[in-house]
Design a protein around this motif. Structure first.
Motif, PDB file in Angstrom:
ATOM      1  N   SER A 330       7.076 -27.932   2.228  1.00  0.00           N
ATOM      2  CA  SER A 330       6.461 -27.154   3.312  1.00  0.00           C
ATOM      3  C   SER A 330       5.555 -26.039   2.774  1.00  0.00           C
ATOM      4  N   GLU A 333      -0.148 -27.163   2.098  1.00  0.00           N
ATOM      5  CA  GLU A 333      -0.926 -27.429   3.293  1.00  0.00           C
ATOM      6  C   GLU A 333      -1.084 -28.940   3.458  1.00  0.00           C
ATOM      7  N   PRO A 334      -1.365 -29.420   4.686  1.00  0.00           N
ATOM      8  CA  PRO A 334      -1.500 -30.867   4.908  1.00  0.00           C
ATOM      9  C   PRO A 334      -2.487 -31.539   3.961  1.00  0.00           C
ATOM     10  N   THR A 365       3.014 -32.960  10.369  1.00  0.00           N
ATOM     11  CA  THR A 365       1.761 -32.249  10.620  1.00  0.00           C
ATOM     12  C   THR A 365       1.246 -32.528  12.028  1.00  0.00           C
ATOM     13  N   LEU A 370      -5.837 -31.664  11.509  1.00  0.00           N
ATOM     14  CA  LEU A 370      -6.399 -32.148  10.249  1.00  0.00           C
ATOM     15  C   LEU A 370      -7.915 -32.192  10.344  1.00  0.00           C
TER      16      LEU A 370
END
Length: 408
Positions: A330, A333-334, A365, A370
């Protein structure tokens, strides 16, 4: 202490006022105790006999502000910036200097914007105001260090000041480049690269200036900043990168920090320069250190850079995998998670446990958040993998459909 700053019947010349400020400015520059600095600040603020139109007073106020900023930038700076008295003092000083900026000498303007950026003051009106004031001055009156501080400050704040950058760029190029210190050259490059301001001609002449110098005298930090800056701009960098690589290999990687190792690898990867000898040494150094004590972005940079340059060093990827398997993902970041997925897939070194852990974390996410680059890299990773993640594929396809149907 303030006797030279008190009101006088006879008005001193500007030069005399600056000379009279020398002692207190020097005392401020040498002081390390915040309480002592606050005592000087309170005396300057409250002394009814202090002449606030005196340039000596302004010099002392600028020196105080800059000293607070310098101390705050140190490793224990959080203690200073969490002190309400210091926060109030720096805010008050910044406003006083802004109010009296017409009286400021060029070096006052430079040190003030540098201090504002160092302290992380988020009010962009400071940068707007001082940009206007700096542009109104003769650029030849700013020292080399002044120009470097101004650019660093605007780069740190990522404040786009195109006209100011153009003025400073022209002034730098009009001077004898051999008079600039390495640190100043690095600040120029870093600032233009960070703000993506136009500076092709400046980068070209600075590149040649760097190549004329003895790279053995450059600090490791300077070498990594130069590489990163030119990797972002991308102007005929191969001769420069080749010389710096030779210096790095001759010097050895042990003297570079983890962050610098990541920046070096990323810079060569950004320019699609494979340099297997350099990447082999970087890998050996990281493995030798054992623990991947990198910031999250540094681990991503290493994995992505080695994969992008096709330096698939199995032991390094195994070390990164062990690190990721024991870490809470976690913190990433994505896009960073997607980069790991792509790097291991591209290197054909993806294992099922790591694949499962990465894909499960990515599924958490909000796909609508995104950006297009992350989604594109996710699609490539999933298409190139021999492992399957049907839930992630379905979520990705649903997001692609949603975007295709969204009104333009």
């Amino acid at each position: 202490m303030l006797e030279d700053l008190q009101k006088k019947k006879r008005v001193k010349s500007k030069q005399d006022q600056l000379v009279s400020s020398f002692n207190i400015v020097r005392q401020i520059q040498m002081e390390t105790d915040p309480d002592e600095l606050l005592e000087i600040y309170n005396a300057l603020k409250n002394e009814t006999n202090v002449d606030h139109e005196n340039l000596a007073v302004l010099s002392a106020q600028v020196a105080l502000f800059n000293r607070f900023a310098f101390l705050a930038a140190r490793q224990d700076g959080h203690r200073l910036t969490s002190d309400d008295r210091v926060v109030a003092a720096t805010g008050h000083l910044a406003n006083i200097i802004r109010w009296k900026s017409k009286l400021c000498e060029p070096t006052h303007l430079a040190t003030t914007v540098h201090g504002i950026a160092t302290l992380g003051l988020n009010d962009i009106s400071y940068f707007i105001h001082f940009e206007r004031e700096i542009k109104s001055r003769d650029p030849t009156l700013f020292t080399n260090a002044d120009l470097a501080m101004i650019l660093w400050a605007y780069g740190k704040a990522q404040f786009r000041a195109r006209h100011l950058y153009k003025i400073i760029r022209n002034e730098i190029m009009a001077r004898d480049l051999s008079t600039f210190k390495v640190k100043e050259i690095c600040q120029f490059l870093w600032s233009y690269a960070r703000t993506l301001e136009k500076g092709a001609k400046l980068f070209a002449v600075l590149r040649e200036e760097i190549l004329r110098r003895d790279l053995t005298e450059f600090e490791e930090r300077s070498l990594s900043i130069i590489l990163w800056s030119f990797s972002e701009v991308g102007l005929n960098v191969k001769p420069l990168f080749r010389c710096i690589k030779q210096e790095i290999l001759q010097r050895g990687l042990a003297c570079f920090t983890n962050q610098q190792l990541a920046q070096i690898a990323s810079s060569y990867a950004q320019q699609n320069i494979r340099s297997p000898d350099l990447f082999q040494e970087i890998s050996a150094e990281i493995i030798e250190r054992g623990d991947l004590d990198f910031a999250p972005v540094g681990v991503v940079m290493i994995a992505n850079s080695f994969a992008k340059t096709k330096n698939y060093i199995r032991d390094l990827f195994k070390l990164i995998e062990s690190h990721l398997m024991t870490q809470d993902l976690s913190v990433y970041e994505p896009l960073q998670l997607v980069r790991f997925l792509w790097a291991f897939t591209n290197a054909s070194l993806m294992t099922e446990p790591l694949f499962d852990k990465l894909t499960k974390e990515i599924l958490l996410t909000d796909f609508s958040s995104l950006n297009d680059l992350a989604l594109e890299e996710l699609v490539k990773s999933l298409e190139g993998s021999h492992l399957r993640a049907p839930e992630l594929v379905a979520a990705t396809e649903a997001e692609l459909v949603r975007r295709s149907e969204a009104p333009v």
